[in-house]
Design a protein around this motif. Structure first.
Motif, PDB file in Angstrom:
ATOM      1  N   ARG A 112       0.826  -1.217   0.000  1.00 13.58           N
ATOM      2  CA  ARG A 112       0.000   0.000   0.000  1.00 13.58           C
ATOM      3  C   ARG A 112       0.855   1.260   0.000  1.00 13.58           C
ATOM      4  O   ARG A 112       0.321   2.360  -0.137  1.00 13.58           O
ATOM      5  CB  ARG A 112      -0.931  -0.006   1.218  1.00 13.58           C
ATOM      6  CG  ARG A 112      -1.883  -1.189   1.239  1.00 13.58           C
ATOM      7  CD  ARG A 112      -2.704  -1.248   2.524  1.00 13.58           C
ATOM      8  NE  ARG A 112      -3.448  -2.493   2.592  1.00 13.58           N
ATOM      9  CZ  ARG A 112      -4.649  -2.703   2.044  1.00 13.58           C
ATOM     10  NH1 ARG A 112      -5.245  -1.704   1.409  1.00 13.58           N
ATOM     11  NH2 ARG A 112      -5.254  -3.869   2.130  1.00 13.58           N
ATOM     12  N   LEU A 113       2.155   1.118   0.197  1.00 12.94           N
ATOM     13  CA  LEU A 113       3.070   2.259   0.279  1.00 12.94           C
ATOM     14  C   LEU A 113       4.018   2.208  -0.911  1.00 12.94           C
ATOM     15  O   LEU A 113       4.896   1.345  -0.984  1.00 12.94           O
ATOM     16  CB  LEU A 113       3.850   2.210   1.598  1.00 12.94           C
ATOM     17  CG  LEU A 113       2.990   2.085   2.872  1.00 12.94           C
ATOM     18  CD1 LEU A 113       3.874   1.914   4.087  1.00 12.94           C
ATOM     19  CD2 LEU A 113       2.081   3.287   3.029  1.00 12.94           C
ATOM     20  N   ILE A 114       3.847   3.117  -1.859  1.00 14.54           N
ATOM     21  CA  ILE A 114       4.630   3.111  -3.101  1.00 14.54           C
ATOM     22  C   ILE A 114       5.536   4.342  -3.129  1.00 14.54           C
ATOM     23  O   ILE A 114       5.062   5.485  -3.036  1.00 14.54           O
ATOM     24  CB  ILE A 114       3.703   3.112  -4.336  1.00 14.54           C
ATOM     25  CG1 ILE A 114       2.768   1.891  -4.278  1.00 14.54           C
ATOM     26  CG2 ILE A 114       4.520   3.105  -5.618  1.00 14.54           C
ATOM     27  CD1 ILE A 114       1.717   1.884  -5.362  1.00 14.54           C
ATOM     28  N   LYS A 173      10.323   9.988  -1.375  1.00 16.77           N
ATOM     29  CA  LYS A 173       9.063  10.109  -0.645  1.00 16.77           C
ATOM     30  C   LYS A 173       8.009   9.182  -1.244  1.00 16.77           C
ATOM     31  O   LYS A 173       8.180   8.628  -2.332  1.00 16.77           O
ATOM     32  CB  LYS A 173       8.582  11.551  -0.668  1.00 16.77           C
ATOM     33  CG  LYS A 173       9.479  12.493   0.133  1.00 16.77           C
ATOM     34  CD  LYS A 173       8.864  13.875   0.281  1.00 16.77           C
ATOM     35  CE  LYS A 173       9.723  14.750   1.182  1.00 16.77           C
ATOM     36  NZ  LYS A 173       9.126  16.094   1.391  1.00 16.77           N
ATOM     37  N   LEU A 174       6.903   9.007  -0.484  1.00 17.14           N
ATOM     38  CA  LEU A 174       5.823   8.140  -0.939  1.00 17.14           C
ATOM     39  C   LEU A 174       4.892   8.880  -1.883  1.00 17.14           C
ATOM     40  O   LEU A 174       4.753  10.113  -1.807  1.00 17.14           O
ATOM     41  CB  LEU A 174       5.022   7.629   0.271  1.00 17.14           C
ATOM     42  CG  LEU A 174       5.750   6.670   1.218  1.00 17.14           C
ATOM     43  CD1 LEU A 174       4.880   6.386   2.441  1.00 17.14           C
ATOM     44  CD2 LEU A 174       6.106   5.379   0.519  1.00 17.14           C
ATOM     45  N   THR A 175       4.248   8.126  -2.748  1.00 14.33           N
ATOM     46  CA  THR A 175       3.312   8.695  -3.711  1.00 14.33           C
ATOM     47  C   THR A 175       1.884   8.590  -3.178  1.00 14.33           C
ATOM     48  O   THR A 175       1.471   7.521  -2.712  1.00 14.33           O
ATOM     49  CB  THR A 175       3.404   7.941  -5.053  1.00 14.33           C
ATOM     50  OG1 THR A 175       4.724   8.102  -5.568  1.00 14.33           O
ATOM     51  CG2 THR A 175       2.394   8.488  -6.053  1.00 14.33           C
ATOM     52  N   MET A 176       1.160   9.695  -3.265  1.00 13.45           N
ATOM     53  CA  MET A 176      -0.223   9.713  -2.799  1.00 13.45           C
ATOM     54  C   MET A 176      -1.119   8.975  -3.795  1.00 13.45           C
ATOM     55  O   MET A 176      -1.093   9.258  -4.991  1.00 13.45           O
ATOM     56  CB  MET A 176      -0.707  11.159  -2.649  1.00 13.45           C
ATOM     57  CG  MET A 176      -2.155  11.284  -2.208  1.00 13.45           C
ATOM     58  SD  MET A 176      -2.441  10.634  -0.552  1.00 13.45           S
ATOM     59  CE  MET A 176      -1.575  11.872   0.435  1.00 13.45           C
ATOM     60  N   PRO A 177      -1.925   8.012  -3.327  1.00 10.29           N
ATOM     61  CA  PRO A 177      -2.864   7.334  -4.232  1.00 10.29           C
ATOM     62  C   PRO A 177      -3.903   8.318  -4.774  1.00 10.29           C
ATOM     63  O   PRO A 177      -4.283   9.285  -4.096  1.00 10.29           O
ATOM     64  CB  PRO A 177      -3.528   6.278  -3.340  1.00 10.29           C
ATOM     65  CG  PRO A 177      -2.642   6.149  -2.147  1.00 10.29           C
ATOM     66  CD  PRO A 177      -1.985   7.472  -1.962  1.00 10.29           C
ATOM     67  N   LEU A 178      -4.359   8.076  -5.980  1.00 17.25           N
ATOM     68  CA  LEU A 178      -5.408   8.915  -6.552  1.00 17.25           C
ATOM     69  C   LEU A 178      -6.696   8.726  -5.757  1.00 17.25           C
ATOM     70  O   LEU A 178      -7.074   7.604  -5.411  1.00 17.25           O
ATOM     71  CB  LEU A 178      -5.635   8.554  -8.017  1.00 17.25           C
ATOM     72  CG  LEU A 178      -4.459   8.821  -8.970  1.00 17.25           C
ATOM     73  CD1 LEU A 178      -4.796   8.309 -10.363  1.00 17.25           C
ATOM     74  CD2 LEU A 178      -4.134  10.309  -9.003  1.00 17.25           C
ATOM     75  N   HIS A 179      -7.383   9.824  -5.463  1.00 20.95           N
ATOM     76  CA  HIS A 179      -8.638   9.747  -4.715  1.00 20.95           C
ATOM     77  C   HIS A 179      -9.491  10.950  -5.076  1.00 20.95           C
ATOM     78  O   HIS A 179      -8.998  11.971  -5.587  1.00 20.95           O
ATOM     79  CB  HIS A 179      -8.384   9.709  -3.211  1.00 20.95           C
ATOM     80  CG  HIS A 179      -7.625  10.889  -2.686  1.00 20.95           C
ATOM     81  ND1 HIS A 179      -6.261  11.011  -2.812  1.00 20.95           N
ATOM     82  CD2 HIS A 179      -8.051  12.021  -2.056  1.00 20.95           C
ATOM     83  CE1 HIS A 179      -5.858  12.140  -2.265  1.00 20.95           C
ATOM     84  NE2 HIS A 179      -6.924  12.782  -1.806  1.00 20.95           N
TER      85      HIS A 179
END
Length: 675
Positions: free
Chosen positions: A607-609, A624-630
């Motif tokens: 879940r952490l990309i 840094k981590l990428t925010m999932p599209l929402h």
């Protein structure tokens, strides 16, 4: 060979018992009152004068005698408080003795449910469980299947001999001091170590060589524990097995070798979070709730079914378990040793210091044992791979299945859920397990209109018993509601916390500031720690303020302030973060432990990309981590959203620190950010 081994164990037991009988014999003494080390001669005189004044007033009924008694009473109470406080202060540095004293003062007593008189006969309890645990199904078809097939080709497991250093380490890591039927406690073995380590090692290696688990180590003392506040039948009791200390050492050696083999060969599926390194209940809850939030963000609905297995650990079929071990590559010698461990077991129940007769246990794995839970995970590993449509998540026998869907797929989803439940029922029947529809429940998540439609029209059943829809349910220690605001869970926590604080207030005169702080952290604020990084981001402002008021009350109690006194400046003096920041600290430590631990569950890591996993452009924020599209605000309550937000706020220099150093540094960072 077995007879020789039994004689060796008897000789070792007799030598240890003889040694302790000579140098530290058990002495019986009558204790009419608990020992009060703070009670000195002056206090005894004051208490005697107080009692005499009371008797005098009862005879004369004069007002002056009442005043005299009241003054003596108040003086004695103040003197007792002073001596108790003085004694507690003298224990500074001896935490074990301090907590034992606090328990004797009824300040931090643990809550124990009592067994009713009509259920307290040890023979009746033992007979019920011994009868209940008889094999109800021979599972012949499944036994033949596993005996004639293999999980993977060229897999072979054999138990290896151990060494003295391993035995010494395992012995010193035993936490409990419970004594089995051989009357030898782990503490007695620790006192004899390292002188007896080579003898224990020799006995254990002999057991492995001849694939034999000694019969002396298979007799357990069963301790019945109530599952509910007021149990009404034997089915509401749970038996915990207390086994000989030497058997725990042998079990731990077997467990470590079997567990390593299971992990290396992916025998235990990722959906199983129970009794595994790097996994806990929070992992199971994160997986389920994060998928629900993701579905909600996509305007989808979710059906969650929480299943209950009746006495799952106690109904394991031994023959089927052995066939499964063979299927997973365990050698004949290994299976013989596990068979010896499982068979010819006896149990005696102890209730109210009375022991029952011994009864044979024909099925199940001992609850309270070290090896039993791992055997159960192997036994049910196929359960988590048997579904066609739904996702599944489990913590030992606590199993939940769920499916996310669009509203237009209404009827199709109802069919899918029921088909998977039929598969689970069939699996349970084939494995001598029993799904209990009366304690299994369903929840529906989505927008209000769709959830009402689902609850009114969905027919989900187990063995033709329709499951009821609920608006809230306790799932792995957290009460989940359909709004995902955790208000009912929070209500219980606040009630429990203020009750604990009330008990502390009644003893405030004997507690110094350091003890008050320690007790507040242990008995009050610790209630909010469990899974706080799961429910914390779902709380509304009112709920956050209610939690903060509990901590504010603790600060006032510690510092001896009144209800409306200003306290903001005292948090730094106490070294406390406020509750919002405490949750952030816990969450950040969980993220660091997950990302830096190779044993951490892949279901969380997936879940952490990181941005460098998406492209190879060397930009400033590539680590840094990428925010999932929402698209919706509700997604901001999810683990996926908050993990990215929180991780990206952590200073880059902190990311390479060890977990202990990170926790200390980041706590200081949060302090400075607030102030």
């Amino acid at each position: 060979m077995q007879i020789t081994l039994i004689k060796k164990i008897l000789i070792l037991n007799n030598l240890i018992l003889t040694l302790f009988d000579h140098h530290a014999p058990i002495k019986e003494c009558l204790i009419t009152k608990p020992r009060a080390p703070w009670l000195n001669e002056n206090l005894k005189i004051f208490m005697k004068q107080r009692d005499e004044a009371l008797q005098k007033f009862k005879r004369t009924k004069l007002y002056l005698d009442w005043v005299a008694y009241k003054n003596l009473r108040n003086f004695t109470v103040a003197a007792i408080r002073k001596e108790k406080k003085k004694y507690l202060d003298s224990l500074n540095g001896n935490s074990r003795k301090t907590w034992a004293t606090l328990k004797s003062f009824n300040i931090c007593t643990s809550k124990n449910y009592e067994i009713p008189q009509n259920l307290s006969n040890p023979n009746d309890i033992n007979n019920y469980f011994a009868t209940y645990l008889q094999n109800k199904s021979n599972c012949t078809n499944k036994i033949n299947f596993y005996a004639n097939n293999s999980f993977k080709d060229n897999l072979k497991f054999n138990f290896k001999l151990t060494n003295m250093s391993t035995v010494h380490k395992i012995l010193n890591n035993i936490k409990t001091n419970a004594t089995g039927v051989d009357e030898i406690s782990p503490l007695m073995l620790k006192y004899c170590s390292p002188y007896i380590d080579k003898y224990i090692t020799h006995i254990v290696n002999c057991c492995i060589e001849i694939s034999y688990f000694p019969d002396q180590w298979k007799i357990s003392v069963g301790k019945p524990l109530p599952k509910t506040t007021n149990p009404s039948s034997f089915s509401e009791l749970r038996i915990i097995s207390i086994l000989p200390a030497l058997s725990k050492i042998f079990e731990r050696i077997l467990h470590e070798q079997m567990y390593e083999y299971c992990i290396e060969n992916a025998i235990i599926p990722n959906a199983q979070c129970g009794f595994r390194k790097g996994y806990d209940t929070s992992v199971a809850l994160i997986n389920v709730l994060d998928d629900i939030f993701r579905a909600h963000d996509k305007k989808m609905n979710t059906i969650l079914v929480l299943l209950d297995f009746s006495k799952a650990f106690d109904t394991v079929n031994h023959d089927l378990l052995l066939a499964k071990l063979q299927y997973y590559g365990y050698s004949n010698e290994s299976c013989m040793l596990i068979k010896s461990y499982l068979t010819n077991r006896f149990q005696s129940v102890c209730c109210n210091n009375t022991f029952s007769d011994r009864a044979a246990i024909a099925s199940g794995v001992p609850q309270g044992s070290i090896l039993g839970p791992l055997l159960f995970l192997i036994y049910t590993s196929d359960l988590l791979k048997s579904l066609n449509f739904c996702k599944i998540q489990a913590f030992a026998d606590d199993t939940q299945i769920y499916i996310c869907f669009d509203t237009e797929d209404f009827k199709e989803i109802e069919f899918c859920v029921n088909e998977d439940l039929k598969l689970l029922c069939q699996f349970s029947e084939d494995h001598n397990l029993k799904l209990n529809p009366d304690k299994s429940q369903v929840m529906a998540f989505g927008n209000k209109k769709n959830t009402e439609l689902i609850k009114n029209n969905f027919n989900i059943s187990i063995n033709n018993s329709k499951l009821s829809f609920v608006d809230s349910i306790k799932n792995l220690g957290v009460i989940i509601d359909i709004q995902l605001r955790f208000k009912e869970h929070l209500k219980k926590l606040i009630q429990k916390s203020f009750f604990a604080l009330k008990v502390l207030y009644s003893n405030r005169h004997i507690l110094n500031k350091s003890l008050r702080k320690s007790l507040c952290e242990t008995l009050v604020l610790s209630n909010f720690t469990y899974c706080d990084y799961i429910y914390g981001f779902c709380l509304d402002l009112e709920s956050k303020n209610r939690i903060q008021r509990v901590q504010n009350a603790c600060v006032r109690f510690i510092c001896g302030l009144r209800k409306f006194d200003h306290i903001s400046h005292l948090y730094r003096d106490l070294g406390w973060l406020k509750m919002n920041e405490r949750r952030l600290l816990h969450f950040s430590c969980f993220l660091m432990k997950t990302l830096n631990n190779p044993c951490a569950p892949n279901s969380i890591k997936e879940r952490l990309i990181f941005r460098n996993a998406i492209h190879n452009v060397n930009i400033r924020n590539v680590k840094k981590l990428t925010m999932p599209l929402h698209t919706t605000a509700i997604f901001k309550r999810s683990f996926s959203y908050n993990a990215v937000m929180q991780y990206n706020l952590i200073p880059q220099s902190y990311l390479t620190l060890s977990l202990a150093n990170f926790k200390q540094k980041y706590k200081t960072f949060l302090f400075n950010r607030i102030n």
